[in-house]
Design a protein around this motif. Structure first.
Motif, PDB file in Angstrom:
ATOM      1  N   ARG B   4      -7.927  15.180  -4.326  1.00 14.62           N
ATOM      2  CA  ARG B   4      -7.324  14.457  -3.192  1.00 14.62           C
ATOM      3  C   ARG B   4      -6.143  13.634  -3.684  1.00 14.62           C
ATOM      4  O   ARG B   4      -6.219  12.937  -4.673  1.00 14.62           O
ATOM      5  N   ARG B   5      -5.039  13.747  -2.995  1.00 14.85           N
ATOM      6  CA  ARG B   5      -3.832  13.019  -3.375  1.00 14.85           C
ATOM      7  C   ARG B   5      -3.337  12.214  -2.175  1.00 14.85           C
ATOM      8  O   ARG B   5      -3.633  12.556  -1.035  1.00 14.85           O
ATOM      9  N   ILE B  60      -3.095   0.711   0.727  1.00 19.13           N
ATOM     10  CA  ILE B  60      -3.915   0.550  -0.477  1.00 19.13           C
ATOM     11  C   ILE B  60      -3.350  -0.589  -1.315  1.00 19.13           C
ATOM     12  O   ILE B  60      -4.069  -1.472  -1.779  1.00 19.13           O
ATOM     13  N   ARG B  61      -2.020  -0.594  -1.470  1.00 21.83           N
ATOM     14  CA  ARG B  61      -1.359  -1.642  -2.237  1.00 21.83           C
ATOM     15  C   ARG B  61      -1.567  -2.997  -1.567  1.00 21.83           C
ATOM     16  O   ARG B  61      -1.846  -3.994  -2.223  1.00 21.83           O
ATOM     17  N   PRO B  70      -5.805  -5.327  -9.352  1.00 22.13           N
ATOM     18  CA  PRO B  70      -4.758  -4.370  -9.693  1.00 22.13           C
ATOM     19  C   PRO B  70      -4.687  -3.227  -8.677  1.00 22.13           C
ATOM     20  O   PRO B  70      -5.723  -2.763  -8.189  1.00 22.13           O
ATOM     21  N   ASN B  71      -3.481  -2.759  -8.383  1.00 22.14           N
ATOM     22  CA  ASN B  71      -3.297  -1.642  -7.463  1.00 22.14           C
ATOM     23  C   ASN B  71      -4.160  -0.450  -7.845  1.00 22.14           C
ATOM     24  O   ASN B  71      -4.737   0.236  -7.008  1.00 22.14           O
ATOM     25  N   MET B  72      -4.218  -0.225  -9.175  1.00 18.06           N
ATOM     26  CA  MET B  72      -4.916   0.971  -9.657  1.00 18.06           C
ATOM     27  C   MET B  72      -6.391   0.939  -9.270  1.00 18.06           C
ATOM     28  O   MET B  72      -6.974   1.974  -8.950  1.00 18.06           O
ATOM     29  N   ARG B  73      -6.995  -0.254  -9.320  1.00 18.67           N
ATOM     30  CA  ARG B  73      -8.419  -0.363  -8.995  1.00 18.67           C
ATOM     31  C   ARG B  73      -8.661   0.014  -7.533  1.00 18.67           C
ATOM     32  O   ARG B  73      -9.638   0.682  -7.198  1.00 18.67           O
ATOM     33  N   MET B  75      -6.753   1.984  -5.773  1.00 21.87           N
ATOM     34  CA  MET B  75      -6.496   3.422  -5.658  1.00 21.87           C
ATOM     35  C   MET B  75      -7.730   4.211  -6.086  1.00 21.87           C
ATOM     36  O   MET B  75      -8.074   5.231  -5.485  1.00 21.87           O
ATOM     37  N   GLU B  76      -8.411   3.733  -7.129  1.00 26.86           N
ATOM     38  CA  GLU B  76      -9.625   4.415  -7.591  1.00 26.86           C
ATOM     39  C   GLU B  76     -10.669   4.466  -6.489  1.00 26.86           C
ATOM     40  O   GLU B  76     -11.279   5.502  -6.240  1.00 26.86           O
ATOM     41  N   THR B  79      -9.625   6.828  -3.572  1.00 30.20           N
ATOM     42  CA  THR B  79      -9.707   8.267  -3.851  1.00 30.20           C
ATOM     43  C   THR B  79     -11.136   8.705  -4.121  1.00 30.20           C
ATOM     44  O   THR B  79     -11.458   9.888  -4.021  1.00 30.20           O
ATOM     45  N   PHE B  80     -12.005   7.763  -4.484  1.00 30.21           N
ATOM     46  CA  PHE B  80     -13.384   8.121  -4.811  1.00 30.21           C
ATOM     47  C   PHE B  80     -14.162   8.478  -3.551  1.00 30.21           C
ATOM     48  O   PHE B  80     -14.871   9.485  -3.501  1.00 30.21           O
ATOM     49  N   TYR B  81     -14.026   7.657  -2.506  1.00 30.55           N
ATOM     50  CA  TYR B  81     -14.815   7.856  -1.297  1.00 30.55           C
ATOM     51  C   TYR B  81     -14.082   8.767  -0.327  1.00 30.55           C
ATOM     52  O   TYR B  81     -12.962   8.475   0.072  1.00 30.55           O
TER      53      TYR B  81
END
Lengths: 694, 202
Positions: B4-5, B60-61, B70-73, B75-76, B79-81
């Motif tokens: 998923r992107r 998300i941001r 952090p943005n990355m967290r 995003m994780e 994309t996970f759910y």
């Protein structure tokens, strides 16, 4: 001791502290446990399952990295059942791992390859298609081949925990889990190269090193880094006479096993812009000449003007070179020596404690409060900054900052901008003073930005005053620290490469050169000066790269870089370490001390040493603490009595050196890789609009 | 499941409405101080609702910044759910159960209906009304086959009836949710067979 836990590993009994993991206990007992995700400097993830062991009476094998020991546990790491369990894990890992070892840069130094040798089965039972993963952009340093990723998450944990820049993450889940940065942005950490070492497979590899060499064809030389004043231990890999890559070596008291990106990727700068022959400027143009011709020209120029000669040493100069130049100058009768080319008002006499990082890098772990004055350790010493962060992560570590308020990867209370805040603290006022006072082992770090100004000595005095007032300095704890940014600086101060009796300091030399009183200036790799202030003086540049100094020079003498000589450097703690020769200097280039020894003979002032041992013996007479390699000598306590303060504190704010992190020295400026990093960093700053990183 | 992107076309920015900000603050208050990041899932969910059923990247941001993480967290998590849609969905978003009980009861015919009326999975009809996605068990096996449209279950479907529902929704008509036959909830077809009266009852 009674609170130790007894554990039996394969019949070997060991006693370990409670809370130790089974894996650590096994190591203690000498049993080797294979692992991918476990790393002793990162948090425990327990997701690769490679470290399975059997525990007696346990229902199934356990992941030893994540399981703490229990009293009288009997662990079995060698039985057939354990071997079979690990083979099972390995078979699963290899299901989706490509068999591209022949074209993989990790080949030959790959954990998966090595462990597949011990636990791999000889044929694959997997019939379907392997999964394929799109490669991700991570910037100019880290190359990604994400199909090889086994999702150990070491890189994610490193970025979050050690580097303090949580920019790597795992998106998706299950089979579709992928490691990436947020929208594939380039890594912004100054420690990003370490993920390459951490990656147990070939998913994250070095982009600049890609496809250039195989590990087994490289000559490995263990040496010392000089890109900052930390003195990180490194290994330089060479093939023939070319440096192919630089890797960190473990040194628990200095760099642990990390290395800053500048130190790791600067190597291409060693091969470009090099000065490979002596040059003389004739009618404005530089012309390659022989050594003897160059020496003759210098001798003629110096005749009768010996005492009007000055010498400035740069940031990468080794102790031997500076010692030889100092001796040469004193034989010429010139007192004008200067090793502080940035103009830092560091005390030049006597007390080492006034200019060292007295606490020691490793002892940051024991500190319980920190004040940073006029410094950005993240840029000036990224590895040391990681150490501060590690202490902050451990908790109960208040950090105050005087100077620019920048992102250091840990939160710090901004107390003020300049000397007036420092003076206020030193007089015992302010809430942070009571924090320091209450702390048992408080420390302060004063950076070059606070010292490289006219009132630098007064700032230093105020800082020492504060250290004394807040009881930072006692018999068993010294919390007064000067953070240097140049690898050469401490050695320069140690051997006294500073104005001698009646000599000019940097300002005096430059003013003298402008006015014409100083006729000749020797630059030992000094490139970060305002060259326009050298006026009409005759400039002899001894160095390695065609940088600012060489452009201004009238005579250029080619020297050797840190990878091309065996030489002593002293780090900011005062730890003397020796580099080893990994490659040969190009062309006619020679080690600095040999150049001055040869020149001295032509000048008729022959230096009394014919080999490096005699030179070092002479050096150790001047500075005995340099003799103990990799040892820290207690420098005593900082004191203000020896400081002669001429300029009182001004209220100008401390401005951190705005110099680009990737461009601080001539080698870095010659490096294409560093240039790329710099462009990326600048682009990031513009988009963030902070203008502080980089 | 597949990779998923985030969607290619993204809005320029995102911010919570006033009501959602105060709602989000209430969510954060449920967690101990300094643990505000724990509210990530409810906040992302609310952002998805506000953005029209999908989670744009700026959202998300925005949520990451809102929670000081952090943005990355963020995003994780997003994309996970799979409940977070990373691409735009239709006004009526059909989640079609394809797991064994529904499949045995004819989920495949429902899929054909989706393809016919809407198009391929993850595509939105031109009028923006409908899109569909095959999902794993939604927990209504007794009334198989079934789909979830936005927040409601539509159960005991037949291909014909499902097509009618989709067309009605497309026209903007109101369609009652629940079992689409005479059956009440998950009672047996044709009414109760046991427990018809309770002893002592009149």
């Amino acid at each position: 001791m009674s609170d130790l836990v007894k554990v039996n590993v394969d019949g070997v009994e060991v006693e370990v502290a409670p809370g130790t993991t089974i894996l650590q206990a096994c190591e203690e007992a000498g049993a080797e446990i294979p692992r991918f995700c476990y790393h002793e400097r990162l948090s425990i993830a327990g997701n690769c399952r490679m470290c399975l062991v059997n525990v007696k009476n346990g229902p199934k094998p356990v992941a030893s990295c994540a399981m703490p020991v229990a009293p009288d546990m009997e662990v079995d790491t060698k039985s057939e059942a354990v071997q079979a369990a690990r083979e099972g894990v390995m078979e699963f890992l290899l299901i989706n791992h490509p068999l591209d070892c022949p074209i993989c840069d990790q080949g030959g130094e790959c954990d998966l390859q090595d462990q597949a040798f011990g636990y791999g089965v000889d044929e694959s039972r997997f019939q379907d298609n392997k999964r394929a993963v799109e490669n991700k952009n991570m910037g100019p340093l880290v190359k990604t081949i994400m199909t090889r990723c086994i999702q150990c998450t070491r890189c994610v944990r490193f970025a979050t925990e050690v580097a303090g820049v949580p920019e790597i993450g795992a998106i998706g889940r299950g089979e579709d889990m992928e490691i990436t940065t947020y929208l594939e942005a380039s890594l912004s950490s100054e420690l990003s190269g370490n993920v390459i070492d951490l990656c147990p497979v070939g998913a994250l590899t070095s982009k600049p090193y890609a496809f250039t060499a195989r590990p087994w064809e490289l000559k490995k030389t263990e040496t010392i880094d000089v890109m900052d004043a930390v003195g990180s231990n490194i290994r330089v890999d060479t093939r023939g006479r070319e440096v192919m890559r630089i890797l960190p070596r473990n040194h628990d008291d200095v760099n642990e096993e990390w290395l800053s990106d500048k130190s790791r990727f600067v190597w291409d700068g060693l091969n470009t812009q090099r000065i490979d022959s002596p040059y003389i400027r004739k009618e404005g143009k530089l012309e390659a000449v022989s050594w003897s011709e160059a020496f003759e020209v210098i001798a003629q120029k110096l005749k009768g003007q010996e005492s009007n000669t000055a010498a400035i040493s740069g940031d990468l100069a080794c102790a031997e070179g500076m010692m030889a130049l100092k001796d040469l100058m004193s034989q010429l009768g010139s007192p004008h020596l200067e090793c502080r080319q940035d103009g830092a008002q560091l005390p030049s006499n006597g007390n080492r404690a006034n200019y060292l990082f007295n606490t020691g890098i490793a002892n940051i772990d024991d500190a319980d409060a920190l004040l940073i004055i006029g410094s950005n350790p993240r840029r000036e010493a990224p590895v040391l900054n990681a150490r501060i962060r590690k202490r902050w992560v451990a908790g109960n570590f208040p950090i105050g900052i005087i100077g620019q308020d920048e992102d250091l990867t840990y939160p710090a209370t901004h107390l003020g901008n300049g000397a007036e805040t420092l003076a206020e603290l030193a007089s015992g006022k302010g809430s942070f003073f009571s924090i320091l006072k209450k702390a048992k082992r408080p420390m302060l770090i004063i950076g070059q930005s606070a010292l490289a100004r006219e009132d630098g000595l007064a700032v230093l005095e105020a800082a020492i005053e504060l250290a004394t007032q807040s009881k930072m300095v006692s018999d068993d704890w010294n919390g007064f620290n000067v953070l240097h940014s140049a690898a050469a600086r401490v050695a320069g101060l140690d051997i006294g490469f500073t104005p001698q009796e009646g000599g000019h300091d940097l300002e005096g030399i430059l003013a003298g050169a402008t006015s014409g009183d100083v006729k000749t200036v020797f630059l030992l790799g000094a490139d970060e000066l305002d060259m326009s202030r050298l006026g009409d003086s005759y400039v002899v540049y001894v160095g390695t790269h065609g940088d600012a100094g060489a452009h201004r020079a009238d005579v250029i003498l080619p020297g050797a870089t840190y990878t091309e000589k065996q030489a002593i450097y002293v780090n900011t703690e005062g730890r003397a370490q020796m580099t080893e020769q990994a490659a040969f200097p190009p062309g006619e280039a020679r080690e600095d001390w040999k150049i001055f020894r040869a020149l001295s003979e032509v000048l008729g002032e022959k230096l009394p040493y014919d080999n490096v041992e005699t030179l070092r013996a002479r050096m150790f007479e001047t500075a005995p603490f340099l003799a103990g390699l990799d040892e820290l000598t207690d420098a005593g306590m900082p004191d203000v009595s020896s400081l002669t303060i001429k300029v009182p504190l001004s209220d100008a704010p401390f401005m951190n050196n705005a110099q680009d992190f990737y461009f601080t020295n001539p080698i870095a400026r010659a490096s294409k890789i560093m240039a790329e990093c710099s462009i990326q960093a600048q682009a990031r700053n513009i988009s963030e609009g902070t203008g502080t990183d980089g | 499941m597949s990779v998923r992107r985030v969607a290619e076309n993204q809005p320029d920015d995102f911010s919570f409405t006033k009501e959602n900000i105060s709602w989000a603050k209430k969510q954060i208050a449920k967690y101990p101080k300094g643990r505000q990041a724990s509210a990530i899932i409810p906040l992302l969910w609310q952002a998805q609702k506000q953005a029209g059923g999908w989670l744009p990247e700026p959202a998300i941001r925005y949520v990451a910044e809102f929670l000081d993480m952090p943005n990355m967290r963020a995003m994780e998590v997003a994309t996970f759910y799979t409940m977070f849609n990373l691409e735009p969905v239709g006004e009526h978003f059909v989640q079609l159960c394809g797991t064994t009980p529904c499949w045995l009861r004819g989920a495949d015919t429902l899929k054909d209906v989706c393809r016919k009326v809407i198009g391929e999975q993850n595509t939105v009809t031109d009028d923006g009304k409908l899109s569909w996605l095959e999902v794993e068990c939604l927990g209504a096996c007794v009334n198989a086959p079934m789909v979830q449209i936005n927040d409601d279950f539509y159960e005991d479907l037949t291909a014909e009836w499902f097509e009618k529902i989709l067309l009605d929704l497309k026209r903007g008509e109101n369609v009652p949710s629940g079992p689409q036959t005479s059956r009440k909830a998950s009672e047996p077809e044709g009414g109760r067979t046991v427990l018809k009266s309770i002893e002592g009852d009149a």
